[in-house]
Design a protein around this motif. Structure first.
Motif, PDB file in Angstrom:
ATOM      1  N   UNK A  18      30.943  -9.869  46.722  1.00 24.70           N
ATOM      2  CA  UNK A  18      29.572 -10.039  47.200  1.00 24.70           C
ATOM      3  C   UNK A  18      28.666 -10.599  46.102  1.00 24.70           C
ATOM      4  N   UNK A  19      28.765 -10.056  44.890  1.00 26.45           N
ATOM      5  CA  UNK A  19      27.949 -10.544  43.776  1.00 26.45           C
ATOM      6  C   UNK A  19      28.291 -11.997  43.465  1.00 26.45           C
ATOM      7  N   UNK A  20      29.591 -12.335  43.503  1.00 27.61           N
ATOM      8  CA  UNK A  20      30.006 -13.714  43.229  1.00 27.61           C
ATOM      9  C   UNK A  20      29.418 -14.674  44.261  1.00 27.61           C
ATOM     10  N   UNK A  21      29.519 -14.317  45.529  1.00 27.15           N
ATOM     11  CA  UNK A  21      29.006 -15.207  46.576  1.00 27.15           C
ATOM     12  C   UNK A  21      27.485 -15.346  46.509  1.00 27.15           C
ATOM     13  N   UNK A  22      26.789 -14.249  46.259  1.00 27.20           N
ATOM     14  CA  UNK A  22      25.336 -14.327  46.109  1.00 27.20           C
ATOM     15  C   UNK A  22      24.954 -15.156  44.885  1.00 27.20           C
ATOM     16  N   UNK A  23      25.637 -14.931  43.780  1.00 23.88           N
ATOM     17  CA  UNK A  23      25.376 -15.708  42.567  1.00 23.88           C
ATOM     18  C   UNK A  23      25.663 -17.180  42.772  1.00 23.88           C
ATOM     19  N   UNK A  24      26.727 -17.482  43.496  1.00 24.90           N
ATOM     20  CA  UNK A  24      27.073 -18.876  43.783  1.00 24.90           C
ATOM     21  C   UNK A  24      25.991 -19.539  44.628  1.00 24.90           C
ATOM     22  N   UNK A  25      25.533 -18.862  45.656  1.00 20.08           N
ATOM     23  CA  UNK A  25      24.486 -19.417  46.516  1.00 20.08           C
ATOM     24  C   UNK A  25      23.181 -19.623  45.779  1.00 20.08           C
ATOM     25  N   UNK A  26      22.780 -18.641  44.986  1.00 16.51           N
ATOM     26  CA  UNK A  26      21.520 -18.751  44.249  1.00 16.51           C
ATOM     27  C   UNK A  26      21.611 -19.845  43.186  1.00 16.51           C
ATOM     28  N   UNK A  27      22.745 -19.910  42.484  1.00 16.37           N
ATOM     29  CA  UNK A  27      22.931 -20.952  41.469  1.00 16.37           C
ATOM     30  C   UNK A  27      22.933 -22.333  42.112  1.00 16.37           C
ATOM     31  N   UNK A  28      23.546 -22.458  43.277  1.00 20.71           N
ATOM     32  CA  UNK A  28      23.573 -23.750  43.973  1.00 20.71           C
ATOM     33  C   UNK A  28      22.172 -24.164  44.409  1.00 20.71           C
ATOM     34  N   UNK A  47      28.982 -12.407  37.709  1.00 25.17           N
ATOM     35  CA  UNK A  47      29.781 -11.375  38.364  1.00 25.17           C
ATOM     36  C   UNK A  47      30.477 -10.499  37.336  1.00 25.17           C
ATOM     37  N   UNK A  48      31.053 -11.119  36.319  1.00 24.43           N
ATOM     38  CA  UNK A  48      31.743 -10.352  35.277  1.00 24.43           C
ATOM     39  C   UNK A  48      30.814  -9.378  34.575  1.00 24.43           C
TER      40      UNK A  48
END
Length: 174
Positions: A18-28, A47-48
């Motif tokens: 979940x953190x990875x997907x949210x971080x990916x969306x926000x970064x994009x 995420x790490x």
């Protein structure tokens, strides 16, 4: 929805996804002009760090209560649903958890005005910079989002304190 909440309560892997997907969306959204590989790398880094901090906090809390991570998740769920354990061992673990979390929240409460003040300064500063630059849409949306975030933090804190105090009182009476 209930099973998703329970999965996120118990599984560090599900939280990491979940953190990875949210971080990916926000970064994009923020860095549209960069290569998607940069988005993935930054999201993986975020995420790490987030999962490492979460794992250390869980291990510390589980050690303080005297249970494992899944037992800690069950105790937190019981606090949320106001379920008082009946067995003496469960009551003792719940008493330690409620006391530990109440202490943490009370210690963190002294920093809350400073955090709220810093968020207000960031919002006002960005709004002033936007006004000087001629664009008010993004600063206004950011300022409103910041006010919403601060209100949500205050509401969640009050709600958590109410639940912990209720559990602490219920364990003391029984």
């Amino acid at each position: 929805m209930l099973s998703l909440k329970r999965l996120l309560d118990r599984s560090l892997t599900a939280q990491a996804i979940l953190v990875f997907l949210l971080g990916l969306g926000i970064t994009a959204l923020i860095r549209r002009n960069e290569h998607p590989a940069v988005w993935v790398l930054q999201s993986a880094l975020y995420t790490g760090v987030a999962i490492a901090v979460l794992a250390v906090q869980r291990r510390k809390a589980a050690r303080a209560v005297g249970t494992d991570a899944s037992g800690l998740a069950d105790l937190n769920r019981k606090i949320r649903h106001r379920e008082v354990p009946q067995d003496p061992e469960g009551r003792a673990a719940m008493r330690r958890l409620a006391a530990e979390q109440l202490g943490q929240m009370e210690r963190a409460g002294k920093w809350l005005p400073y955090w709220l003040g810093a968020m207000g300064l960031v919002a006002v500063g960005l709004f002033v910079l936007g006004a000087i630059g001629g664009s008010l849409v993004f600063p206004l949306v950011f300022a409103l989002g910041m006010v919403g975030l601060c209100c949500w933090v205050l509401w969640m804190r009050r709600r958590s304190l109410d639940r912990l105090r209720w559990m602490h009182q219920a364990l003391r009476q029984g």
